[in-house]
Design an enzyme around this catalytic site. Structure first.
Site, PDB file in Angstrom:
ATOM      1  N   CYS A 384      28.291  24.713  56.485  1.00 24.93           N
ATOM      2  CA  CYS A 384      29.375  25.566  56.990  1.00 24.93           C
ATOM      3  C   CYS A 384      30.326  25.954  55.851  1.00 24.93           C
ATOM      4  CB  CYS A 384      30.072  24.897  58.157  1.00 24.93           C
ATOM      5  SG  CYS A 384      30.818  26.105  59.253  1.00 24.93           S
ATOM      6  N   HIS A 510      25.609  23.653  61.711  1.00 28.78           N
ATOM      7  CA  HIS A 510      25.792  22.206  61.516  1.00 28.78           C
ATOM      8  C   HIS A 510      24.543  21.434  61.948  1.00 28.78           C
ATOM      9  CE1 HIS A 510      30.240  22.208  60.870  1.00 28.78           C
ATOM     10  NE2 HIS A 510      30.104  23.394  61.457  1.00 28.78           N
ATOM     11  N   GLU A 512      23.867  18.468  61.372  1.00 26.99           N
ATOM     12  CA  GLU A 512      24.196  17.067  61.667  1.00 26.99           C
ATOM     13  C   GLU A 512      24.389  16.799  63.155  1.00 26.99           C
ATOM     14  OE1 GLU A 512      26.170  19.274  60.269  1.00 26.99           O
ATOM     15  OE2 GLU A 512      28.305  18.915  60.623  1.00 26.99           O
TER      16      GLU A 512
HETATM   17  N1  GLN Z   1      36.569  27.245  57.875  1.00 30.16           N
HETATM   18  C1  GLN Z   1      35.279  27.862  57.889  1.00 30.16           C
HETATM   19  C2  GLN Z   1      35.161  28.873  59.005  1.00 30.16           C
HETATM   20  O1  GLN Z   1      35.894  28.849  59.954  1.00 30.16           O
HETATM   21  C3  GLN Z   1      34.178  26.836  57.975  1.00 30.16           C
HETATM   22  C4  GLN Z   1      34.186  26.044  59.237  1.00 30.16           C
HETATM   23  C5  GLN Z   1      33.381  24.778  59.157  1.00 30.16           C
HETATM   24  O2  GLN Z   1      33.082  24.274  58.078  1.00 30.16           O
HETATM   25  N2  GLN Z   1      33.051  24.215  60.306  1.00 30.16           N
HETATM   26  O3  GLN Z   1      34.316  29.730  58.947  1.00 30.16           O
END
Ligand code: GLN
Length: 540
Positions: A384, A510, A512
């Site tokens: 992310c 994600h 995970e």
């Molecule tokens: N802050 C980033 C976004 O909103 C990444 C979010 C995250 O790592 N879950 O796109």
């Protein structure tokens, strides 16, 4: 089986006793006997969901397939049971009140005074029974967050009392998790805190059926007898839960203590089978007998708190067992990483993972770490925000766009290589409005990632507002940063990889959240394998 049985897990004496792990372990044992089980968490705080909570407050926010932002205990439920959870598996006081107030505004209470009892308790009871009424489960385990006696837990405890009365003793039971502390000065385990907490429960009209006692030392038979007598439970219903070296040992420990047996007996359920834990135990054997080891740096800004990256740490345990290597995770605080100390901080690592996150703090350190992994051909996984940092690093150092950034960090950047998603631009409400839950992604044939999954179509869980800016795609691709996963509907770039690097992958989603004991996530499995190859090549 026709009627769903309900198990309530309450906590006393202290927080952090591991109600979630006990609930998940019992669920595992019942599942291993062939019952269909799910677990639900009721959280007594006023936030509508934990999505607006800082990880320092409440640990990681876990995301389900249906896009619910939930308590991290749901991660344990999925990792133990390998059954997906949903919004119905996590309810907070905020959500309960929101729903009751909306009903009041719609006039659904027909002029009645809306009160905690019966309106809030009815809403809670309804939410508890949603999963049972779906017909998908034989047993629903509901974990009540907090500690009995807390003001904010009272409506939940009262709802459990009512439900237990309505459903009958054969169909509902209460497991109370307490602490039996050891006083070293006296050289003794003490039962009084447990007695008091059972009494507190009793004041709300609930008699605990089973006591699970967290302890650092074995409970003797005499002590169990004493607890049974003073807490009004059968002796076989006093279950010891001694500190474990890994949470994955707890199901076997509960099996040895007979937690599943007393549960079945109390619920009048058949006890003819033995739990089949073959797969679980073979995972444990591999986890405990590694043939090698790797050291992976976890670069994040919440590394002081273990719970902030819970699912990532657990995914490494699953992937380590699958590879039969021990994964030692070295937490590295991104805020204190810079060009001057990076080589020193990365020393001895076999791979790095740049973690998800929000906001500006620590991002320059993350970018330094990406640069180091790219230049030193160290296996790299960016999740992310970690993937977004990889794009920024490449744009700055390879495309020479020195001002490249995400508009999250610098709204005025002249090169917004990470941009706010179009449908996020009009959003002003921060709760529950990110791009959430499972989305499709199409993988590019021949890429590392297609090899990892062994398929072209995947579905992974998301939680973000910002995205790869397609205006820079051609430049990035021609310079060697390949786009290897796309959401076809929106043309959103989900995955990037680097040419001329043995293992450099950034994912907008994600992975995970989907790794379980039964199904270790292929991306983590492959990443750990790449780290292991790297470590072996170093020692040659
Ligand atoms: N802050 C980033 C976004 O909103 C990444 C979010 C995250 O790592 N879950 O796109």
């Amino acid at each position: 089986m026709s009627i769903t049985k309900y198990i309530f897990v309450t906590g006393g004496v202290s927080s952090s006793l591991g109600k979630g792990i006990i609930a998940a372990s019992l669920a595992k044992l019942l599942q291993a006997r062939g019952y269909r089980v799910t677990i639900q968490k009721l959280d007594p705080y006023i936030n509508v969901d934990p999505g607006t909570l800082n990880p320092y407050e409440h640990g990681e926010c876990y995301v389900t397939d249906d896009g619910a932002e939930t308590d991290l205990d749901l991660g344990h439920y999925e990792r133990f049971l390998n059954v997906p959870t949903s919004q119905s598996n996590n309810v907070t006081t905020g959500r309960i009140y929101q729903s009751v107030i909306e009903k009041e505004r719609r006039g659904e209470f027909l002029g009645k005074t809306v009160q905690v009892i019966p309106h809030i308790t009815n809403e809670i009871k309804e939410r508890i029974q949603i999963l049972g009424k779906s017909g998908d489960y034989d047993i629903v385990i509901t974990e009540i967050g907090g500690t009995v006696g807390d003001i904010e837990s009272l409506p939940y405890i009262e709802s459990v009392r009512q439900l237990k009365w309505e459903l009958g003793d054969d169909n509902a039971l209460v497991i109370h998790l307490t602490l039996v502390p050891y006083l070293s000065a006296a050289g003794e385990l003490k039962t009084k805190p447990t007695q008091h907490s059972v009494k507190t429960l009793m004041e709300s009209g609930i008699r605990a059926d089973i006591l699970v006692c967290r302890t650092e030392h074995e409970l003797s038979d005499d002590l169990k007898k004493k607890l049974a007598l003073f807490c009004n439970v059968r002796q076989e219903a006093v279950i010891q839960s001694i500190d474990a070296s890994t949470i994955y040992d707890v199901p076997n420990m509960m099996l040895d203590e007979g937690l599943d047996k007393v549960t079945l007996a109390k619920l009048n359920l058949e006890d003819t089978t033995v739990p089949d834990l073959t797969h679980w135990n073979s995972f444990l054997t591999r986890h405990k007998n590694p043939k090698g080891k790797v050291k992976i740096g976890l670069i994040g800004k919440y590394v002081e708190l273990q719970d902030s990256y819970k699912s990532i740490l657990e995914s490494f345990i699953h992937a380590g067992a699958e590879n039969e290597v021990k994964v030692k995770v070295k937490p590295i605080h991104s805020e204190y990483l810079n060009a001057a100390n990076i080589a020193d901080k990365m020393k001895g690592l076999d791979a790095i993972l740049v973690a998800p996150g929000f906001g500006e703090r620590g991002i320059e350190g993350k970018i330094e770490a990406v640069k180091y992994a790219r230049e030193h051909k160290l296996p790299f996984l960016g999740i992310c925000l970690g993937m977004q940092m990889a794009v920024i690093e490449y744009a700055r150092n390879i495309l020479n766009l020195k001002d490249a950034n995400s508009v999250e960090m610098d709204p005025e950047t002249s090169d917004p290589v990470i941009n706010l998603m179009e449908d996020q631009k009009a959003i002003t409400n921060m709760g529950g409005t990110m791009r959430l839950g499972a989305w499709d992604c199409q993988l590019t044939e021949g890429s590392i990632i297609a090899g990892v999954y062994g398929t072209k179509e995947i579905k992974e869980r998301h939680r973000h507002r910002f995205e790869y800016n397609n205006a820079y795609r051609d430049q990035l691709e021609s310079a060697g940063m390949k786009t290897t996963g796309i959401n076809l509907e929106t043309d959103l770039v989900e995955i990037i990889e680097l040419e001329n690097h043995p293992w450099f992958v950034g994912v907008q989603y994600h992975p995970e959240y989907k790794s379980t004991v039964a199904n270790p996530h292929p991306l983590f499995v492959n990443f750990v394998a790449a780290a292991y190859s790297f470590s072996k090549s170093k020692s040659k």
